[in-house]
Design a protein around this motif. Structure first.
Motif, mmCIF file in Angstrom:
data_model
loop_
_atom_site.group_PDB
_atom_site.id
_atom_site.type_symbol
_atom_site.label_atom_id
_atom_site.label_comp_id
_atom_site.label_asym_id
_atom_site.label_seq_id
_atom_site.Cartn_x
_atom_site.Cartn_y
_atom_site.Cartn_z
ATOM 1 N N ILE A 253 30.097 38.671 41.680
ATOM 2 C CA ILE A 253 31.169 38.842 40.685
ATOM 3 C C ILE A 253 32.526 38.632 41.345
ATOM 4 O O ILE A 253 33.420 37.976 40.818
ATOM 5 C CB ILE A 253 31.064 40.240 40.034
ATOM 6 N N ILE A 256 33.035 34.965 41.909
ATOM 7 C CA ILE A 256 33.297 34.256 40.642
ATOM 8 C C ILE A 256 34.766 34.421 40.275
ATOM 9 O O ILE A 256 35.453 33.461 39.907
ATOM 10 C CB ILE A 256 32.374 34.793 39.518
ATOM 11 N N ASN A 257 35.276 35.643 40.439
ATOM 12 C CA ASN A 257 36.675 35.895 40.086
ATOM 13 C C ASN A 257 37.652 35.311 41.102
ATOM 14 O O ASN A 257 38.708 34.801 40.738
ATOM 15 C CB ASN A 257 36.903 37.395 39.913
ATOM 16 N N CYS A 278 26.631 44.241 35.251
ATOM 17 C CA CYS A 278 27.799 44.038 34.381
ATOM 18 C C CYS A 278 27.723 44.983 33.174
ATOM 19 O O CYS A 278 28.745 45.523 32.745
ATOM 20 C CB CYS A 278 27.877 42.592 33.908
ATOM 21 N N GLN A 284 33.196 41.867 32.482
ATOM 22 C CA GLN A 284 33.091 40.549 31.862
ATOM 23 C C GLN A 284 33.517 39.479 32.859
ATOM 24 O O GLN A 284 34.230 39.768 33.832
ATOM 25 C CB GLN A 284 33.955 40.489 30.611
ATOM 26 N N LEU A 285 33.080 38.257 32.620
ATOM 27 C CA LEU A 285 33.338 37.169 33.555
ATOM 28 C C LEU A 285 34.055 36.034 32.812
ATOM 29 O O LEU A 285 33.441 35.053 32.403
ATOM 30 C CB LEU A 285 32.004 36.685 34.145
ATOM 31 N N SER A 287 36.026 33.566 33.553
ATOM 32 C CA SER A 287 36.189 32.174 34.008
ATOM 33 C C SER A 287 34.982 31.305 33.669
ATOM 34 O O SER A 287 35.077 30.082 33.668
ATOM 35 C CB SER A 287 36.429 32.144 35.525
ATOM 36 N N LEU A 288 33.851 31.937 33.377
ATOM 37 C CA LEU A 288 32.618 31.147 33.212
ATOM 38 C C LEU A 288 32.615 30.308 31.938
ATOM 39 O O LEU A 288 32.956 30.802 30.858
ATOM 40 C CB LEU A 288 31.399 32.077 33.189
ATOM 41 N N THR A 309 28.713 39.220 28.916
ATOM 42 C CA THR A 309 29.753 39.100 29.951
ATOM 43 C C THR A 309 30.701 37.935 29.663
ATOM 44 O O THR A 309 31.720 37.795 30.314
ATOM 45 C CB THR A 309 29.146 38.879 31.358
#
Ligand code: ATP
Length: 553
Positions: A253, A256-257, A278, A284-285, A287-288, A309
């Motif tokens: 995570i 990813i951020n 998550c 939450q993600l 950028s995906l 997410t």
């Protein structure tokens, strides 16, 4: 002159189009605050570094077609060496390190490597087992200390960069030997040609509309190759690629951020862990744009958790279906699974793996265990009928390396072309969607006809305390007794006899309510079902059958 189809030319094209975009980003360490410190290479740097390495490899004696085992952990060096080997015209041998020492040695010796580009430990083992590798004379040690030979990464790099004319390769020239995960018997070396990689890249890019400038975190290292060929940045994940089921969600995570990752590929086991984490921490993600998951059916709960997410409404989890021998074949997105197919899966219809990729042909034929000499001898089945899944397309590999018998069993000649038998069973529905019902080798042959693993197991997986299950057959084919082995969710294992009896009754009731599973009278409990080494999700039903037999006795 034939067209240049060396897959490394795609990196060169990326370097020309986006010289200063990052090609690879690697978590090299941590700073004093515990933040990741990343090292990186731009496309131009990666292209030039691999030029230098390729020149070194050629100087060392690597020639077009030389078989070179590459055993280096995912890193900047791994990616640069991959392209360098392609540029030098070598055939790269890739093997899962998680396979275990004995298997690795057996698989590698079968393909007779002419050299090893490998970490010191692998070089040491090669030396100790030198009789298994009589041809291996072009050896490069990557990483300190240099235990074995004087030839290392630095030596290969040589002096300053000068432009390199990479070795000319046609679409059918050999590029790599990649081993299957060995979930149904010993891993087999799949012969890859440059043109196959070339079409895989185009199929994936066009279907998922992957844009140059995107950022990918590949849970399976080979995806870095595809990324570099389409102008996508690779972020090397901080994980052991041989143990995706043990991934540390916090690390992924964070990466990813840190990097604004737009795409991430991982086995369903990896997303299971990350999705649960998550959910627990309400993460939450944003950028995906797209998550990809493959290797085995992706459970509905994994799809549901991962979708929670996502912030952007366009983002989804896609589950491409394919195999080492032929990837990709078909794909379905999470929304479609939840809205359209998961209810049927729950009642035993199998797992829908979606519609075939454009340019990929899929047929369902009558199930056979013998070689099929020509496509005319295969009987194609009607929609709805379960049979063997066979595929044809530019991504399908032609043969196993030096294994004519395995090749004969897996390929069906069709004039100048051929079909690849996936070793899977399934069917097409009226709308043309492909449904996966399990591996052919895992079918249970009971008195009332064949039973298909994935279809039957889904019925028991409905129980809220069951994480996953495996259908196995005990006894002789034709009179096998079907047995369901369940792995309860963490914390739900029935320790006392009464709890066990209770859960057994509930599961039997689920089974009896469906004609597919009504003949099942035996439920066994297992703490942790054995799974494959690559994705950690393919259940080793072969290992479970003898185990079940002992339990019943
Ligand atoms: N999206 C998916 N949904 C369901 N099953 C999948 C999916 N993707 C892959 N699979 C399964 O994985 C198989 C391909 O696995 P892989 O190429 O890793 O090795 P393997 O075929 O299991 O190895 P071996 O041939 O040595 O047993 C497919 O044939 C299918 O059974």
């Amino acid at each position: 002159m034939s067209t240049q189809r060396n897959i490394a030319d795609r990196l060169h094209q990326s370097a020309q189009a986006w010289p200063f975009q990052k090609a690879v980003v690697f978590p090299a360490g941590k700073d004093k605050q515990g933040r990741y410190a990343y090292s990186s290479m731009t496309f131009q740097q990666l292209d030039q570094e691999s030029d230098r390495l390729a020149r070194g490899l050629i100087q060392l004696g690597v020639q077009p077609g030389t078989r070179m085992a590459l055993m280096v952990r995912p890193s900047l060096e791994f990616i640069a060496l991959t392209f360098a080997l392609f540029k030098a015209g070598a055939v790269i041998i890739l093997i899962d390190p998680g396979m275990g020492g004995k298997n690795i040695i057996r698989c590698l010796s079968e393909v007779e490597p002419e050299g090893f580009v490998a970490i010191p430990l692998a070089q040491l083992i090669r030396k100790l087992k030198r009789r298994s590798f009589p041809e291996a004379r072009l050896n490069v040690t990557v990483g300190k200390p240099v235990l074995t030979s004087g030839i290392d990464y630095q030596w290969l790099l040589g002096g300053d960069w000068e432009p390199l004319e990479m070795v000319q390769r046609t679409a059918t020239d050999p590029a790599a030997i990649i081993f299957t995960s060995g979930s149904t018997g010993p891993p087999k070396g799949v012969a890859y040609e440059h043109g196959m990689f070339w079409s895989q890249v185009d199929l994936l890019r066009d279907y998922y509309q992957i844009q140059p400038g995107e950022v990918d975190l590949p849970g399976f290292p080979l995806f870095a190759l595809f990324n570099s060929a389409m102008g996508v940045t690779t972020v090397v994940p901080d994980m052991n690629p041989t143990k995706p089921a043990q991934v540390n969600p916090e690390k992924i995570i964070r990466q990813i951020n840190d990097q604004g990752v737009t795409q991430a590929f991982g086995s369903p086991a990896m997303w299971n862990r990350i999705g649960r984490y998550c959910e627990q921490h309400q993460i939450q993600l944003p950028s995906l744009k797209r998550v990809l998951s493959a290797g085995a059916p992706v459970p509905v709960h994994v799809i549901e958790r991962m979708r929670k997410t996502f912030v952007n409404s366009e983002t989804d989890i896609n589950t491409p279906y394919g195999a080492t021998e032929s990837l990709p074949v078909a794909s379905i997105c999470g929304r479609e699974v939840l809205e359209e197919t998961s209810a049927q899966t729950a009642s035993g219809a199998g797992t829908c793996v979606g519609t075939p990729f454009p340019g990929v042909q899929v047929k369902i034929i009558e199930i056979h265990n013998e070689p099929i000499a020509s496509i005319e001898q295969a009987r194609e089945l009607a929609p709805g009928e379960i049979g063997e899944i066979i595929v044809q397309g530019p991504m399908a590999t032609r043969e196993y390396f030096q294994r004519p018998e395995a090749t004969q069993l897996a390929k069906i000649p069709d004039g100048a072309r051929f079909w690849h038998r996936m070793g899977d069973v399934g069917y097409r529905d009226a709308a043309g969607k492909l449904w996966f019902c399990g591996r052919k080798a895992h079918m249970v042959h009971g008195a009332n006809g064949p039973m298909f693993t994935v279809c039957c197991e889904a019925i028991f997986n409905q129980h809220p305390h069951i994480y996953r299950s495996a259908l196995v057959g005990v006894g002789a084919a034709g009179a096998q007794k079907p047995v369901i082995i369940v792995e309860p969710e963490q914390g739900d294992f029935p320790e006392s006899q009464s709890a066990r009896d209770q859960l057994t009754q509930e599961l039997l009731a689920l089974g009896q309510a469906n004609p597919l599973t009504e003949s099942i009278e035996t439920i066994l409990f297992h703490h942790s079902l054995p799974v494959d080494i690559r994705h950690n999700v393919k259940i080793f039903r072969e290992k479970l059958a003898p185990w079940a037999e002992k339990q019943i006795r």
